[in-house]
Scaffold this motif. Sequence first.
Motif, PDB file in Angstrom:
ATOM      1  N   LYS A 143      19.909 -12.435 -17.904  1.00 31.53           N
ATOM      2  CA  LYS A 143      20.137 -12.221 -16.464  1.00 31.53           C
ATOM      3  C   LYS A 143      21.206 -11.172 -16.210  1.00 31.53           C
ATOM      4  O   LYS A 143      22.269 -11.193 -16.834  1.00 31.53           O
ATOM      5  CB  LYS A 143      20.579 -13.538 -15.828  1.00 31.53           C
ATOM      6  N   ASN A 144      20.931 -10.291 -15.287  1.00 28.09           N
ATOM      7  CA  ASN A 144      21.909  -9.313 -14.783  1.00 28.09           C
ATOM      8  C   ASN A 144      22.557  -8.454 -15.849  1.00 28.09           C
ATOM      9  O   ASN A 144      23.740  -8.120 -15.739  1.00 28.09           O
ATOM     10  CB  ASN A 144      23.029 -10.007 -13.994  1.00 28.09           C
ATOM     11  N   SER A 145      21.824  -8.097 -16.891  1.00 28.69           N
ATOM     12  CA  SER A 145      22.447  -7.262 -17.921  1.00 28.69           C
ATOM     13  C   SER A 145      22.602  -5.823 -17.435  1.00 28.69           C
ATOM     14  O   SER A 145      21.657  -5.244 -16.910  1.00 28.69           O
ATOM     15  CB  SER A 145      21.609  -7.268 -19.200  1.00 28.69           C
ATOM     16  N   PRO A 146      23.792  -5.252 -17.606  1.00 32.54           N
ATOM     17  CA  PRO A 146      23.987  -3.847 -17.232  1.00 32.54           C
ATOM     18  C   PRO A 146      23.386  -2.903 -18.283  1.00 32.54           C
ATOM     19  O   PRO A 146      23.411  -1.683 -18.103  1.00 32.54           O
ATOM     20  CB  PRO A 146      25.513  -3.703 -17.181  1.00 32.54           C
ATOM     21  N   GLN A 193      29.544 -15.455 -23.019  1.00 29.58           N
ATOM     22  CA  GLN A 193      30.708 -15.750 -22.167  1.00 29.58           C
ATOM     23  C   GLN A 193      31.048 -14.590 -21.229  1.00 29.58           C
ATOM     24  O   GLN A 193      32.060 -14.609 -20.546  1.00 29.58           O
ATOM     25  CB  GLN A 193      31.923 -16.051 -23.057  1.00 29.58           C
ATOM     26  N   GLY A 194      30.219 -13.541 -21.288  1.00 31.69           N
ATOM     27  CA  GLY A 194      30.440 -12.395 -20.405  1.00 31.69           C
ATOM     28  C   GLY A 194      31.594 -11.502 -20.831  1.00 31.69           C
ATOM     29  O   GLY A 194      32.049 -10.659 -20.071  1.00 31.69           O
ATOM     30  N   LYS A 195      32.076 -11.682 -22.064  1.00 35.35           N
ATOM     31  CA  LYS A 195      33.208 -10.868 -22.519  1.00 35.35           C
ATOM     32  C   LYS A 195      32.760  -9.501 -23.033  1.00 35.35           C
ATOM     33  O   LYS A 195      33.561  -8.581 -23.138  1.00 35.35           O
ATOM     34  CB  LYS A 195      33.975 -11.609 -23.619  1.00 35.35           C
ATOM     35  N   GLY A 215      19.267 -17.748 -23.193  1.00 36.25           N
ATOM     36  CA  GLY A 215      19.821 -16.903 -22.128  1.00 36.25           C
ATOM     37  C   GLY A 215      20.116 -15.498 -22.633  1.00 36.25           C
ATOM     38  O   GLY A 215      20.523 -14.636 -21.871  1.00 36.25           O
ATOM     39  N   THR A 216      19.904 -15.268 -23.934  1.00 34.41           N
ATOM     40  CA  THR A 216      20.068 -13.916 -24.474  1.00 34.41           C
ATOM     41  C   THR A 216      18.702 -13.402 -24.917  1.00 34.41           C
ATOM     42  O   THR A 216      17.785 -14.183 -25.175  1.00 34.41           O
ATOM     43  CB  THR A 216      21.008 -13.888 -25.698  1.00 34.41           C
TER      44      THR A 216
END
Length: 266
Positions: A143-146, A193-195, A215-216
């Motif tokens: 989700k929402n990967s830049p 973890q969005g790091k 989720g990945t």
Amino acid sequence: MKKVLSVILAVAMLGVTAMMFSACGGSASSGASSNASSESKDSSTTGAKELHMATNAAFEPYEYVEGGQVVGIDAEIAKAICDKLGYKLVIDDMDFDAIITAVTSGKADFGMAGMTVTEERKQSVDFTDPYTNAVQVIIVNEKNSPVASADDLEGKTVGVQLGTTGDIYVSDVKDVKVERFNKGADAVLALTQGKVDAVVIDKEPAKAFSKQNPGTKILDDPFENEDYAICLKKGSELTEKFNTALKDLKADGTVDDIIKKYINDK
Ligand code: ARG
């Protein structure tokens, strides 16, 4: 892409070699899996001489710990080579960036760790013929990967395993912030973890890590093809013997069978 990558690798490896040399020491065998041989440690009964293999057993399906043993493609191919040559295999688990130093210092007889043959590494060790090939891929959050392709890595925070070809590649991406982890799994954890925005690592371990982290996902945008081979001390007499054994094990289907046992679509 191929040419660009080779240049990038050549330049970046200078830095990585420096890191490799400074990283010696610190990473002794990890208790749980320092000896992965399924047989007795005592080789006096068979009289077989031991060969120590330096690896980083956090790289499924090539080497990972299961039930206190190091298992995987590399462990099995190494065992087959040692059996053929009449040696007893002992596996020493350490950080990936300590493997080459272990081999050059003679602490280990050979290194096998899904290790890519590179020109820079060839300056410090000899490689056998390749036993398989691989490719670097990008793991992102579903989700929402830049990051949607390799070009998007520019300016992002990217996780890699320290001293790997993924590290070398990413380190030269423009304006990138590289987060280096001792284990690929920790890089993927940081992703969840969005790091970090993405992780660059070899495809098969990427599949395992992505599966362990719902989720990945892996982007369908693989990088350059790489060859995996076994590294030995420069000038080692074992290299020739390993190559002969490897050739036989390829010819009789053993290497293929081992790979297929761990990788379904290979
Ligand atoms: N193929 C990559 C390299 O040689 C990564 C290998 C990492 N292996 C490991 N067992 N952690 O740089």
